[in-house]
Enzyme design. Structure first.
Site, PDB file in Angstrom:
ATOM      1  N   HIS A 160      -4.692  -0.176  10.672  1.00  0.00           N
ATOM      2  CA  HIS A 160      -6.000  -0.834  10.618  1.00  0.00           C
ATOM      3  C   HIS A 160      -6.569  -0.943  12.034  1.00  0.00           C
ATOM      4  O   HIS A 160      -6.859  -2.045  12.509  1.00  0.00           O
ATOM      5  CB  HIS A 160      -5.863  -2.229   9.996  1.00  0.00           C
ATOM      6  CG  HIS A 160      -5.269  -2.234   8.617  1.00  0.00           C
ATOM      7  ND1 HIS A 160      -4.746  -3.373   8.049  1.00  0.00           N
ATOM      8  CD2 HIS A 160      -5.123  -1.244   7.697  1.00  0.00           C
ATOM      9  CE1 HIS A 160      -4.305  -3.091   6.826  1.00  0.00           C
ATOM     10  NE2 HIS A 160      -4.512  -1.804   6.589  1.00  0.00           N
ATOM     11  N   GLU A 220       0.823  -1.211   0.000  1.00  0.00           N
ATOM     12  CA  GLU A 220       0.000   0.000   0.000  1.00  0.00           C
ATOM     13  C   GLU A 220       0.864   1.271   0.000  1.00  0.00           C
ATOM     14  O   GLU A 220       0.444   2.321   0.482  1.00  0.00           O
ATOM     15  CB  GLU A 220      -0.950   0.000   1.197  1.00  0.00           C
ATOM     16  CG  GLU A 220      -2.072  -1.029   1.066  1.00  0.00           C
ATOM     17  CD  GLU A 220      -3.164  -0.793   2.081  1.00  0.00           C
ATOM     18  OE1 GLU A 220      -4.303  -0.498   1.702  1.00  0.00           O
ATOM     19  OE2 GLU A 220      -2.861  -0.897   3.280  1.00  0.00           O
ATOM     20  N   HIS A 245     -11.550  -0.803   6.655  1.00  0.00           N
ATOM     21  CA  HIS A 245     -10.127  -0.966   6.358  1.00  0.00           C
ATOM     22  C   HIS A 245      -9.232  -0.348   7.438  1.00  0.00           C
ATOM     23  O   HIS A 245      -8.471  -1.067   8.081  1.00  0.00           O
ATOM     24  CB  HIS A 245      -9.869  -0.327   4.982  1.00  0.00           C
ATOM     25  CG  HIS A 245      -8.447  -0.396   4.518  1.00  0.00           C
ATOM     26  ND1 HIS A 245      -8.067   0.032   3.267  1.00  0.00           N
ATOM     27  CD2 HIS A 245      -7.304  -0.805   5.125  1.00  0.00           C
ATOM     28  CE1 HIS A 245      -6.761  -0.138   3.123  1.00  0.00           C
ATOM     29  NE2 HIS A 245      -6.274  -0.636   4.239  1.00  0.00           N
ATOM     30  N   HIS A 264      -0.451   4.880   8.183  1.00  0.00           N
ATOM     31  CA  HIS A 264      -1.600   4.068   7.757  1.00  0.00           C
ATOM     32  C   HIS A 264      -1.668   2.836   8.644  1.00  0.00           C
ATOM     33  O   HIS A 264      -0.677   2.113   8.791  1.00  0.00           O
ATOM     34  CB  HIS A 264      -1.491   3.644   6.297  1.00  0.00           C
ATOM     35  CG  HIS A 264      -2.562   2.665   5.923  1.00  0.00           C
ATOM     36  ND1 HIS A 264      -3.904   3.009   5.932  1.00  0.00           N
ATOM     37  CD2 HIS A 264      -2.519   1.350   5.588  1.00  0.00           C
ATOM     38  CE1 HIS A 264      -4.621   1.950   5.599  1.00  0.00           C
ATOM     39  NE2 HIS A 264      -3.804   0.936   5.390  1.00  0.00           N
TER      40      HIS A 264
HETATM   41 ZN   LIG Z   1      -4.322  -0.950   4.746  1.00  0.00          ZN
END
Ligand SMILES: [Zn+2]
Length: 244
Positions: A105, A84, A166, A103
């Site tokens: 989750h 990602e 997500h 980033h």
């Molecule tokens: Zn992710």
């Protein structure tokens, strides 16, 4: 002369590598990520950034960070980047003011997106998100340049975006602030879920801060607050390293 001018730059890069690796370990140790998730930081003044290899952020190390650019190329380092990478590359491309991207989750934030509840300012640290946290509705991973651009567009000029089913992405001027903001957002989402449950699932029974009240908490991401929070989160991560 050359030695004098390059040493501070080299010291700054070494310090940045240290902070990026530590930020990755923080998001894992503090419950925002497990095997997946990543923190990056822009190398000052350019279109490249430090990014971890393809493994849990809890296992990130300063010496193994890669250097990527905003077109998704690996410019230095050995190993595969996390898939990602486009989240980071395209936010840096869209936002010259952004120096770091997180980033992760985190479970409470993911839960909020899947019950259709936007983030609300319900406690002090939540005031950092007074201007709202937009939602990126499309499910699935951000594995292409186009999806990275879509996410960056949804983030807009803000500091955080929720990604439905997500996770979250935060984007701030420096890696410590972006990391602390991610921790605060997940803490806030977790409290919101607990309040909603205690209120019988009725959002109308919550007592969100008024605009004026939340304005008073805007300094939740002021440098002195970030420094104290970073010190704490770093101590948590370093006290019990993953696999250590
Ligand atoms: Zn992710």
């Amino acid at each position: 002369m050359t030695g004098r001018s390059t040493r501070p730059a080299a010291d700054a890069l070494r310090a940045l590598r240290h902070d990026v690796a530590l930020a990755n370990r923080i998001v894992e140790r503090c419950g925002l990520a497990t095997a997946f998730g990543h923190v990056s930081a822009r190398i000052a003044g350019g279109n490249t950034f430090y990014f971890p290899t393809r493994r849990s952020p809890g296992l990130a190390a300063a010496r193994t960070l890669l250097v990527l650019d905003t077109d998704g190329n690996v410019r230095a380092g050995a190993g595969q980047p996390n898939s990602e990478l486009w989240i980071h590359a395209r936010i840096y491309a869209a936002r010259p003011d952004v120096g770091a991207v997180v980033h992760a989750h985190p479970p409470a934030s993911v839960c909020l997106t899947q019950i259709g509840q936007p983030h609300r300012v319900l406690h002090n640290q939540g005031s950092a998100f007074l201007d709202g946290v937009p939602e990126y509705e499309r499910i699935g991973l951000i594995r292409t340049r186009e999806l990275g651009d879509l996410l960056a567009h949804r983030l807009g000029r803000g500091g955080a975006v929720m990604m439905r089913g997500h996770g979250i992405t935060t984007a701030f001027a420096d890696v410590r602030t972006a990391t602390v903001a991610a921790c605060f957002l997940e803490e806030s989402a977790g409290l919101q879920l607990r309040m909603l449950a205690a209120a019988g699932g009725e959002p109308s029974r919550l007592r969100p801060y008024s605009r004026e009240e939340a304005e008073r908490g805007r300094d939740q991401l002021a440098p002195s607050v970030v420094a104290r929070a970073w010190e704490y989160y770093a101590a948590v991560a370093e006290a019990r390293p993953l696999g250590g």
